[in-house]
Design a protein around this motif. Structure first.
Motif, PDB file in Angstrom:
ATOM      1  N   THR A   3     -48.083  23.315 112.147  1.00 55.42           N
ATOM      2  CA  THR A   3     -49.087  22.896 113.123  1.00 55.42           C
ATOM      3  C   THR A   3     -48.948  21.398 113.356  1.00 55.42           C
ATOM      4  OG1 THR A   3     -50.826  22.305 111.534  1.00 55.42           O
ATOM      5  CG2 THR A   3     -50.643  24.629 112.151  1.00 55.42           C
ATOM      6  N   LEU A   4     -49.594  20.904 114.401  1.00 47.65           N
ATOM      7  CA  LEU A   4     -49.528  19.475 114.694  1.00 47.65           C
ATOM      8  C   LEU A   4     -50.225  18.656 113.616  1.00 47.65           C
ATOM      9  CD1 LEU A   4     -50.123  19.452 118.567  1.00 47.65           C
ATOM     10  CD2 LEU A   4     -47.963  19.434 117.304  1.00 47.65           C
ATOM     11  N   ASP A   5     -51.240  19.228 112.972  1.00 51.63           N
ATOM     12  CA  ASP A   5     -51.911  18.509 111.890  1.00 51.63           C
ATOM     13  C   ASP A   5     -50.981  18.300 110.702  1.00 51.63           C
ATOM     14  OD1 ASP A   5     -54.251  18.296 113.322  1.00 51.63           O
ATOM     15  OD2 ASP A   5     -55.145  20.112 112.471  1.00 51.63           O
ATOM     16  N   ASP A   6     -49.987  19.163 110.552  1.00 49.78           N
ATOM     17  CA  ASP A   6     -49.038  19.019 109.440  1.00 49.78           C
ATOM     18  C   ASP A   6     -48.200  17.757 109.562  1.00 49.78           C
ATOM     19  OD1 ASP A   6     -49.932  21.417 108.429  1.00 49.78           O
ATOM     20  OD2 ASP A   6     -48.260  22.601 109.239  1.00 49.78           O
ATOM     21  N   LEU A   7     -48.118  17.183 110.764  1.00 51.84           N
ATOM     22  CA  LEU A   7     -47.294  15.989 110.949  1.00 51.84           C
ATOM     23  C   LEU A   7     -47.773  14.818 110.102  1.00 51.84           C
ATOM     24  CD1 LEU A   7     -46.713  16.025 114.826  1.00 51.84           C
ATOM     25  CD2 LEU A   7     -45.008  16.434 113.046  1.00 51.84           C
ATOM     26  N   ALA A   8     -49.073  14.805 109.757  1.00 54.37           N
ATOM     27  CA  ALA A   8     -49.617  13.707 108.962  1.00 54.37           C
ATOM     28  C   ALA A   8     -48.963  13.616 107.593  1.00 54.37           C
ATOM     29  CB  ALA A   8     -51.137  13.872 108.812  1.00 54.37           C
ATOM     30  N   ALA A   9     -48.391  14.715 107.114  1.00 52.69           N
ATOM     31  CA  ALA A   9     -47.765  14.726 105.792  1.00 52.69           C
ATOM     32  C   ALA A   9     -46.258  14.500 105.862  1.00 52.69           C
ATOM     33  CB  ALA A   9     -48.065  16.054 105.097  1.00 52.69           C
ATOM     34  N   HIS A  10     -45.753  14.121 107.032  1.00 58.22           N
ATOM     35  CA  HIS A  10     -44.302  13.977 107.202  1.00 58.22           C
ATOM     36  C   HIS A  10     -43.928  12.586 107.685  1.00 58.22           C
ATOM     37  CE1 HIS A  10     -42.885  18.150 106.623  1.00 58.22           C
ATOM     38  NE2 HIS A  10     -44.123  18.468 106.983  1.00 58.22           N
ATOM     39  N   ASP A  11     -42.673  12.230 107.426  1.00 58.56           N
ATOM     40  CA  ASP A  11     -42.107  10.994 107.968  1.00 58.56           C
ATOM     41  C   ASP A  11     -41.517  11.282 109.340  1.00 58.56           C
ATOM     42  OD1 ASP A  11     -42.569   9.145 105.843  1.00 58.56           O
ATOM     43  OD2 ASP A  11     -40.989  10.127 104.693  1.00 58.56           O
ATOM     44  N   LEU A  12     -41.930  10.490 110.322  1.00 55.28           N
ATOM     45  CA  LEU A  12     -41.417  10.626 111.674  1.00 55.28           C
ATOM     46  C   LEU A  12     -40.530   9.423 111.977  1.00 55.28           C
ATOM     47  CD1 LEU A  12     -43.794  12.635 111.616  1.00 55.28           C
ATOM     48  CD2 LEU A  12     -44.335  11.945 113.957  1.00 55.28           C
ATOM     49  N   ILE A  13     -39.316   9.672 112.395  1.00 54.13           N
ATOM     50  CA  ILE A  13     -38.355   8.605 112.654  1.00 54.13           C
ATOM     51  C   ILE A  13     -38.573   8.083 114.072  1.00 54.13           C
ATOM     52  CG2 ILE A  13     -35.909   8.021 112.834  1.00 54.13           C
ATOM     53  CD1 ILE A  13     -35.398  10.387 110.888  1.00 54.13           C
ATOM     54  N   GLY A  14     -39.026   6.845 114.169  1.00 53.10           N
ATOM     55  CA  GLY A  14     -39.278   6.240 115.471  1.00 53.10           C
ATOM     56  C   GLY A  14     -38.218   5.227 115.841  1.00 53.10           C
ATOM     57  N   PHE A  15     -38.481   4.504 116.917  1.00 56.97           N
ATOM     58  CA  PHE A  15     -37.549   3.489 117.392  1.00 56.97           C
ATOM     59  C   PHE A  15     -38.183   2.110 117.268  1.00 56.97           C
ATOM     60  CE2 PHE A  15     -36.090   7.338 119.528  1.00 56.97           C
ATOM     61  CZ  PHE A  15     -34.726   7.276 119.264  1.00 56.97           C
ATOM     62  N   ASN A  16     -37.363   1.112 116.942  1.00 57.60           N
ATOM     63  CA  ASN A  16     -37.886  -0.238 116.733  1.00 57.60           C
ATOM     64  C   ASN A  16     -37.709  -1.119 117.965  1.00 57.60           C
ATOM     65  OD1 ASN A  16     -35.125  -0.757 116.634  1.00 57.60           O
ATOM     66  ND2 ASN A  16     -35.074  -0.794 114.393  1.00 57.60           N
ATOM     67  N   THR A  41     -28.496   6.281 115.603  1.00 60.41           N
ATOM     68  CA  THR A  41     -29.012   5.944 114.281  1.00 60.41           C
ATOM     69  C   THR A  41     -30.143   6.886 113.889  1.00 60.41           C
ATOM     70  OG1 THR A  41     -28.402   3.624 114.586  1.00 60.41           O
ATOM     71  CG2 THR A  41     -30.016   4.107 112.879  1.00 60.41           C
ATOM     72  N   ALA A  42     -31.026   7.224 114.845  1.00 60.80           N
ATOM     73  CA  ALA A  42     -32.099   8.185 114.564  1.00 60.80           C
ATOM     74  C   ALA A  42     -31.522   9.532 114.153  1.00 60.80           C
ATOM     75  CB  ALA A  42     -33.001   8.341 115.790  1.00 60.80           C
ATOM     76  N   ARG A  43     -30.480   9.965 114.841  1.00 60.83           N
ATOM     77  CA  ARG A  43     -29.797  11.217 114.464  1.00 60.83           C
ATOM     78  C   ARG A  43     -29.239  11.118 113.050  1.00 60.83           C
ATOM     79  NH1 ARG A  43     -24.272  12.088 114.686  1.00 60.83           N
ATOM     80  NH2 ARG A  43     -23.650  14.288 114.496  1.00 60.83           N
ATOM     81  N   GLY A  44     -28.593   9.996 112.745  1.00 57.57           N
ATOM     82  CA  GLY A  44     -28.030   9.818 111.405  1.00 57.57           C
ATOM     83  C   GLY A  44     -29.090   9.852 110.324  1.00 57.57           C
ATOM     84  N   LEU A  45     -30.244   9.248 110.593  1.00 60.40           N
ATOM     85  CA  LEU A  45     -31.339   9.269 109.613  1.00 60.40           C
ATOM     86  C   LEU A  45     -31.863  10.685 109.413  1.00 60.40           C
ATOM     87  CD1 LEU A  45     -33.271   6.055 110.719  1.00 60.40           C
ATOM     88  CD2 LEU A  45     -32.083   6.393 108.527  1.00 60.40           C
ATOM     89  N   ALA A  46     -31.972  11.441 110.498  1.00 59.61           N
ATOM     90  CA  ALA A  46     -32.419  12.833 110.378  1.00 59.61           C
ATOM     91  C   ALA A  46     -31.413  13.654 109.586  1.00 59.61           C
ATOM     92  CB  ALA A  46     -32.630  13.434 111.768  1.00 59.61           C
TER      93      ALA A  46
END
Length: 301
Positions: free
Chosen positions: A184-197, A230-235
C-alpha cells in the motif's frame, strides 16, 4: 541601377535567430558573435528598412507588427535559400562535428551503442557527446542537439519526439527480501526512496489511490542520485525503491534484476524523450539533419 546588397540573407538569419532565442545575447552565443555586433546588425537592418522591428528592454524582447511581418517573410526566404542549396547539392557528403548533450540513461543505453552505426554510415561526421541529467542551456553549451527527457517548457527551440514510455517504481529482489514488498502507499513510510539531488519538475512521486485520487508522496531515503543511471545503479545495489522509465530499465526487469512494485497505484504517466535543436524553416546543417533523422529511425522502445 539599384545597389546590390550581398548581406541581406545574413541579416535575415541573425534577425531570425534573435527572435528564435528570445534575445541578443543568446543569438550572439549561438552565432559566435559579440552581443554588440548582433545589436549593431539589427539596428543597421532597421535603419535600412526604415522601421523598428524589435522593442527592447533589459528583460524582454518583443516584435513590433512590422517586425513580426518581416520575421515571417524572412523565415520563408531563408527556407527557400536552403532548399535551393540542397536541390543542387543532394550528393554532398555531410561532414563536420555534431555536439550532442544527452541525458545519462539515454546516452549510456541508447546513444553510445548506436555511435558505431552512425559513424559507419557517415564517416565524415564526428560526434561530441556530453552526458548529464542537469537541464542545460542549449546555446550556453554550444550544443547542436540536446536529448531532453520529461516535460518541455515553452521555448522557441524545435523538438523532435524520439520515444515515450511509462514510469514505474522498482526495487531489487535483494532489497525486497530484506525490507519487504510494499503493498500500500502507507507502506512507503518504512522504505528508502531514491530521489534526485537536482531540481525536478515534480517534488515527489505521483500515485493514484484506490478511489482514483491522484496524490504525490515525498521522496525520502538515505541515498540520492545526480542522474537516472546512478539511481538505477543504487536500486540494483539494493539501496531502495526507484522510480524510473521502462525505456531505461526494461532489460533489468526482463532479467529479474529489478522488480516492479505498487503497480496498482501507478498513475500511468508518460515520459517523453525528445531531440531539441535550433532550426527554423528547415535550416539545419546537413551534419545535424542526418543525425536527427538517424535518431528518429534507430531509437525504438
Amino acid at each position: 541601377m539599384a545597389r546590390l546588397d550581398l548581406n541581406r540573407s545574413g541579416e535575415m538569419e541573425v534577425f531570425v535567430r534573435v527572435v528564435a532565442l528570445g534575445g541578443l545575447s543568446a543569438a550572439a552565443r549561438s552565432l559566435r558573435m559579440t552581443p554588440s555586433a548582433v545589436s549593431k546588425l539589427v539596428s543597421r537592418l532597421e535603419a535600412r528598412l526604415g522601421a523598428r522591428l524589435i522593442n527592447r528592454s533589459t528583460r524582454s524582447l518583443t516584435l513590433t507588427p512590422e517586425g513580426q511581418d518581416f520575421h515571417d517573410k524572412a523565415v520563408r526566404v531563408l527556407a527557400d535559400i536552403d532548399e535551393a542549396e540542397r536541390s543542387v547539392a543532394t550528393t554532398a557528403t555531410p561532414r563536420g562535428r555534431v555536439r550532442v548533450n544527452s541525458s545519462v540513461p539515454f546516452g549510456v543505453h541508447r546513444l553510445i551503442p548506436l555511435v558505431p552505426v552512425f559513424t559507419a554510415r557517415y564517416p565524415e561526421v564526428a560526434l561530441d557527446l556530453v552526458l548529464t541529467d542537469q537541464v542545460v542551456n542549449l546555446m550556453d553549451e554550444r550544443a547542436d542537439v540536446a536529448i531532453r527527457v520529461g516535460p518541455m517548457p515553452a521555448s522557441q527551440l524545435m523538438a523532435r519526439k524520439l520515444v515515450e514510455t511509462r514510469m514505474t517504481v522498482v526495487a531489487s529482489p535483494d532489497y525486497l527480501a530484506r525490507r519487504g514488498t510494499p503493498e500500500t502507499l502507507d507502506d512507503l513510510a518504512a522504505h528508502d526512496l531514491i530521489g534526485f539531488n537536482f531540481s525536478r519538475s515534480l517534488d515527489g512521486w505521483p500515485f493514484v489511490t484506490a478511489e482514483g485520487q491522484r496524490i504525490t508522496r515525498p521522496v525520502t531515503g538515505r541515498a540520492t542520485a545526480g542522474d537516472g543511471e546512478t539511481a538505477r545503479g543504487l536500486a540494483l545495489a539494493g539501496q531502495g525503491l526507484a522510480r524510473l522509465s521502462l525505456f531505461h530499465i526494461g532489460p533489468d526487469l526482463e532479467a529479474g534484476r529489478l522488480v516492479q512494485v505498487l503497480e496498482a497505484f501507478n498513475p500511468g504517466d508518460i515520459e517523453e524523450t525528445r531531440a531539441v535543436y535550433v532550426g527554423h524553416g528547415g535550416r539545419l546543417p546537413s551534419r545535424v539533419r542526418v543525425f536527427l533523422d538517424f535518431l528518429a529511425e534507430e531509437v525504438r522502445f
